[in-house]
Design a protein around this motif. Structure first.
Motif, PDB file in Angstrom:
ATOM      1  N   LEU A  38       2.670  -6.162   0.126  1.00 53.52           N
ATOM      2  CA  LEU A  38       2.385  -4.748  -0.099  1.00 53.52           C
ATOM      3  C   LEU A  38       3.637  -3.910  -0.352  1.00 53.52           C
ATOM      4  O   LEU A  38       3.568  -2.686  -0.416  1.00 53.52           O
ATOM      5  N   LYS A  39       4.768  -4.545  -0.533  1.00 48.64           N
ATOM      6  CA  LYS A  39       6.036  -3.807  -0.597  1.00 48.64           C
ATOM      7  C   LYS A  39       6.123  -2.829  -1.759  1.00 48.64           C
ATOM      8  O   LYS A  39       6.892  -1.859  -1.700  1.00 48.64           O
ATOM      9  N   ASP A  40       5.347  -3.051  -2.820  1.00 48.87           N
ATOM     10  CA  ASP A  40       5.466  -2.196  -4.009  1.00 48.87           C
ATOM     11  C   ASP A  40       4.362  -1.146  -4.132  1.00 48.87           C
ATOM     12  O   ASP A  40       4.344  -0.394  -5.111  1.00 48.87           O
ATOM     13  N   VAL A  41       3.446  -1.086  -3.177  1.00 49.42           N
ATOM     14  CA  VAL A  41       2.389  -0.078  -3.257  1.00 49.42           C
ATOM     15  C   VAL A  41       2.834   1.180  -2.523  1.00 49.42           C
ATOM     16  O   VAL A  41       3.775   1.153  -1.713  1.00 49.42           O
ATOM     17  N   SER A  42       2.157   2.273  -2.800  1.00 53.28           N
ATOM     18  CA  SER A  42       2.487   3.525  -2.120  1.00 53.28           C
ATOM     19  C   SER A  42       1.479   3.884  -1.041  1.00 53.28           C
ATOM     20  O   SER A  42       1.815   4.595  -0.085  1.00 53.28           O
ATOM     21  N   THR A  43       0.228   3.379  -1.181  1.00 61.01           N
ATOM     22  CA  THR A  43      -0.844   3.730  -0.252  1.00 61.01           C
ATOM     23  C   THR A  43      -1.645   2.492   0.105  1.00 61.01           C
ATOM     24  O   THR A  43      -1.944   1.661  -0.752  1.00 61.01           O
ATOM     25  N   VAL A  44      -1.997   2.373   1.389  1.00 58.52           N
ATOM     26  CA  VAL A  44      -2.805   1.256   1.863  1.00 58.52           C
ATOM     27  C   VAL A  44      -4.028   1.799   2.598  1.00 58.52           C
ATOM     28  O   VAL A  44      -3.906   2.698   3.442  1.00 58.52           O
ATOM     29  N   ALA A  45      -5.195   1.248   2.280  1.00 60.42           N
ATOM     30  CA  ALA A  45      -6.441   1.601   2.959  1.00 60.42           C
ATOM     31  C   ALA A  45      -6.994   0.343   3.613  1.00 60.42           C
ATOM     32  O   ALA A  45      -7.366  -0.606   2.926  1.00 60.42           O
ATOM     33  N   VAL A  46      -7.030   0.325   4.941  1.00 57.83           N
ATOM     34  CA  VAL A  46      -7.517  -0.833   5.684  1.00 57.83           C
ATOM     35  C   VAL A  46      -8.997  -0.640   5.995  1.00 57.83           C
ATOM     36  O   VAL A  46      -9.397   0.406   6.515  1.00 57.83           O
ATOM     37  N   LEU A  47      -9.799  -1.658   5.683  1.00 63.81           N
ATOM     38  CA  LEU A  47     -11.227  -1.643   5.984  1.00 63.81           C
ATOM     39  C   LEU A  47     -11.446  -2.449   7.254  1.00 63.81           C
ATOM     40  O   LEU A  47     -11.378  -3.673   7.246  1.00 63.81           O
TER      41      LEU A  47
ATOM     42  N   ALA B  73      -0.231  -2.583  -8.555  1.00 64.25           N
ATOM     43  CA  ALA B  73      -1.087  -1.626  -7.857  1.00 64.25           C
ATOM     44  C   ALA B  73      -0.275  -0.522  -7.185  1.00 64.25           C
ATOM     45  O   ALA B  73       0.805  -0.769  -6.640  1.00 64.25           O
ATOM     46  N   ASP B  74      -0.834   0.685  -7.220  1.00 64.57           N
ATOM     47  CA  ASP B  74      -0.291   1.808  -6.452  1.00 64.57           C
ATOM     48  C   ASP B  74      -0.974   1.917  -5.098  1.00 64.57           C
ATOM     49  O   ASP B  74      -0.360   2.317  -4.110  1.00 64.57           O
ATOM     50  N   THR B  75      -2.270   1.569  -5.073  1.00 59.81           N
ATOM     51  CA  THR B  75      -3.058   1.627  -3.847  1.00 59.81           C
ATOM     52  C   THR B  75      -3.620   0.242  -3.558  1.00 59.81           C
ATOM     53  O   THR B  75      -4.114  -0.435  -4.455  1.00 59.81           O
ATOM     54  N   ALA B  76      -3.535  -0.177  -2.299  1.00 63.05           N
ATOM     55  CA  ALA B  76      -4.042  -1.490  -1.912  1.00 63.05           C
ATOM     56  C   ALA B  76      -5.068  -1.353  -0.797  1.00 63.05           C
ATOM     57  O   ALA B  76      -4.840  -0.641   0.188  1.00 63.05           O
ATOM     58  N   LEU B  77      -6.190  -2.021  -0.973  1.00 72.86           N
ATOM     59  CA  LEU B  77      -7.152  -2.202   0.099  1.00 72.86           C
ATOM     60  C   LEU B  77      -6.740  -3.427   0.905  1.00 72.86           C
ATOM     61  O   LEU B  77      -6.208  -4.394   0.356  1.00 72.86           O
ATOM     62  N   VAL B  78      -6.997  -3.407   2.207  1.00 69.35           N
ATOM     63  CA  VAL B  78      -6.750  -4.567   3.065  1.00 69.35           C
ATOM     64  C   VAL B  78      -8.015  -4.832   3.860  1.00 69.35           C
ATOM     65  O   VAL B  78      -8.581  -3.905   4.462  1.00 69.35           O
ATOM     66  N   ALA B  79      -8.478  -6.082   3.859  1.00 70.07           N
ATOM     67  CA  ALA B  79      -9.726  -6.411   4.536  1.00 70.07           C
ATOM     68  C   ALA B  79      -9.765  -7.880   4.892  1.00 70.07           C
ATOM     69  O   ALA B  79      -8.898  -8.662   4.483  1.00 70.07           O
ATOM     70  N   MET B  80     -10.826  -8.269   5.650  1.00 67.57           N
ATOM     71  CA  MET B  80     -11.058  -9.664   6.008  1.00 67.57           C
ATOM     72  C   MET B  80     -12.537  -9.974   5.846  1.00 67.57           C
ATOM     73  O   MET B  80     -13.396  -9.130   6.100  1.00 67.57           O
ATOM     74  N   GLY B  81     -12.844 -11.190   5.425  1.00 67.33           N
ATOM     75  CA  GLY B  81     -14.220 -11.644   5.386  1.00 67.33           C
ATOM     76  C   GLY B  81     -14.956 -11.289   4.120  1.00 67.33           C
ATOM     77  O   GLY B  81     -14.363 -11.013   3.074  1.00 67.33           O
ATOM     78  N   SER B  82     -16.286 -11.260   4.207  1.00 68.75           N
ATOM     79  CA  SER B  82     -17.129 -11.130   3.022  1.00 68.75           C
ATOM     80  C   SER B  82     -16.983  -9.796   2.308  1.00 68.75           C
ATOM     81  O   SER B  82     -17.276  -9.700   1.115  1.00 68.75           O
TER      82      SER B  82
ATOM     83  N   LEU C  57       4.048  -2.615   8.510  1.00 69.46           N
ATOM     84  CA  LEU C  57       4.639  -1.793   7.447  1.00 69.46           C
ATOM     85  C   LEU C  57       5.465  -0.638   8.000  1.00 69.46           C
ATOM     86  O   LEU C  57       5.911   0.228   7.231  1.00 69.46           O
ATOM     87  N   TYR C  58       5.697  -0.629   9.303  1.00 68.67           N
ATOM     88  CA  TYR C  58       6.456   0.468   9.911  1.00 68.67           C
ATOM     89  C   TYR C  58       7.844   0.571   9.275  1.00 68.67           C
ATOM     90  O   TYR C  58       8.556  -0.420   9.114  1.00 68.67           O
ATOM     91  N   GLY C  59       8.211   1.784   8.904  1.00 71.21           N
ATOM     92  CA  GLY C  59       9.516   2.037   8.315  1.00 71.21           C
ATOM     93  C   GLY C  59       9.600   1.786   6.824  1.00 71.21           C
ATOM     94  O   GLY C  59      10.652   1.996   6.212  1.00 71.21           O
ATOM     95  N   SER C  60       8.487   1.346   6.209  1.00 71.56           N
ATOM     96  CA  SER C  60       8.497   1.027   4.782  1.00 71.56           C
ATOM     97  C   SER C  60       8.319   2.258   3.898  1.00 71.56           C
ATOM     98  O   SER C  60       8.592   2.207   2.698  1.00 71.56           O
ATOM     99  N   GLY C  61       7.835   3.345   4.489  1.00 72.00           N
ATOM    100  CA  GLY C  61       7.535   4.536   3.698  1.00 72.00           C
ATOM    101  C   GLY C  61       6.157   4.500   3.047  1.00 72.00           C
ATOM    102  O   GLY C  61       5.767   5.436   2.358  1.00 72.00           O
ATOM    103  N   ILE C  62       5.424   3.420   3.245  1.00 72.93           N
ATOM    104  CA  ILE C  62       4.075   3.294   2.678  1.00 72.93           C
ATOM    105  C   ILE C  62       3.084   4.021   3.578  1.00 72.93           C
ATOM    106  O   ILE C  62       3.114   3.875   4.809  1.00 72.93           O
TER     107      ILE C  62
END
Length: 384
Positions: free
Chosen positions: A308-317, A260-269, A337-342
């Motif tokens: 998430l180390k290999d993605v470029s963009t993260v979208a947290v829900l 993945a280039d972009t990762a969603l991050v979420a919890m629950g249903s 992810l501070y300092g990771s460049g993501i």
């Protein structure tokens, strides 16, 4: 064998099989079906437990605290304003190191009054010393209760736990659930062996006055137990998988993250909807994945960074809002992810039970990939 049942009923059934000795709770929507079921089970002598009826949620958790200190396996459940009323006792339970398990049927907090789902209630107590586990579906909600008791009652942990599942979306939804037999639960979860308890023959004191010379060390011990709980959860989740073929040894769970280039991050249903949205985006050639945070406390910062180390963009829900700062999950993911460049973007979404569909998830991905984030998604500006 799979049974088709309401989420609340599945939780009540698995709690019965965990053999709590004392149950105390005050009914509040959308948690009510759980404690109604358990009260009926106690009345029908299906479970050998004392059900303590009380006049409020504050009283309910206070009764649970006393019962736990006396050496009983204890259970409660609540939501929203009810959990807010327990605020003081939640800190006392964790500070006194009582391994109480409590179901949170996640619901919005007022005002304005809302009975619908978001995760503001449990998130607001993230600093109280309770472990916090979030279920994607009703199978996971049931299973996490067994794991929670095993982790909480570990003598190296001795902390309470919230098992959180989304109000109405899961509590009142019928899904196929595989419930283990009583014998299977007994094989996984041993009888409660209290580390210490109130005993007239061997007097102890709990929750005493602490002067500044001692208070900080108590908080330090809770923090260290939180950290140890990560490995305890991994071990308990792995053992669960070995017995029931459903492995919960991961604090976070990736879905189609390998390339993945972009990762969603979420919890629950919302993770279920996100998985379907990811599948559709993949069909259109978009390299999108999902990271589901199963354990929010203790916060799995290293596990998130590794996943998430290999993605470029993260979208947290974020189905919550830390007013004046942003989403609680997004804030902590950014720190991890501070300092990771993501590039990490936070989206406040679905507050007060507002519906989230696959097209909304895809729209969030579009925004993140364009570098537009840290916003309330779906805000109705025409009513402001």
């Amino acid at each position: 064998m799979l049974e088709f049942m309401e989420g609340s009923h599945a939780v009540a059934e698995i709690v019965k099989r965990c053999r709590p000795q004392v149950i105390s709770a005050y009914p509040i929507t959308p948690q009510t079906h759980i404690v109604e079921d358990l009260a009926q089970m106690v009345a029908n002598c299906e479970i050998d437990a004392e059900y303590i009826t009380v006049e409020s949620e504050f009283s309910a958790l206070s009764a649970c605290l006393g019962a736990s200190a006396a050496g009983s396996r204890v259970y409660s459940a609540t939501t929203s304003q009810g959990l807010a009323l327990m605020f003081e006792v939640c800190f006392n339970v964790a500070g006194m190191r009582q391994p109480i398990v409590m179901t949170i049927a996640n619901r919005s907090l007022g005002a304005p009054l809302s009975i619908w789902n978001d995760q503001q209630d449990s998130i607001s107590l993230r600093d109280s010393g309770w472990l916090q586990f979030y279920a994607e579906d009703n199978q996971e909600a049931a299973d996490l209760h067994m794991i929670a008791y095993k982790v909480c009652e570990d003598h190296d942990i001795l902390l309470p736990a919230f098992v959180c599942f989304d109000g109405f979306i899961l509590t009142h939804t019928y899904e196929p659930v595989a419930l283990p037999t009583q014998e299977e639960v007994d094989a996984y979860l041993p009888a409660f062996n209290p580390y210490q308890r109130l005993d007239a023959a061997n007097p102890l004191s709990f929750g005493m006055y602490a002067t500044p010379e001692y208070y900080m060390e108590f908080r330090y011990e809770v923090d260290r137990a939180m950290e140890r709980a990560k490995q305890a959860f991994i071990k308990a989740g792995r053992e669960f998988g070995e017995q029931f073929d459903r492995d919960y040894s991961a604090l976070v769970e990736g879905y189609r993250l390998e390339d993945a280039d972009t990762a969603l991050v979420a919890m629950g249903s919302i993770c279920g909807t996100a998985k379907d949205a990811v599948d559709e985006m993949r069909e259109h050639g978009r390299k999108v994945g999902l990271l589901n945070i199963r354990v929010f406390r203790p916060f799995p910062a290293q596990e998130i960074a590794d996943a998430l180390k290999d993605v470029s963009t993260v979208a947290v829900l974020d189905k919550n809002i830390s007013l004046g700062n942003g989403g609680a999950v997004g804030t902590e993911v950014k720190a991890a992810l501070y300092g990771s460049g993501i590039s990490v973007y936070d989206y406040i979404i679905a507050l007060g039970g507002r519906d989230v569909r696959k097209r909304d998830i895809a729209a969030v991905v579009d925004l993140a990939e364009k570098g537009e984030g840290d916003m309330f998604y779906g805000l109705r500006t025409e009513v402001l």
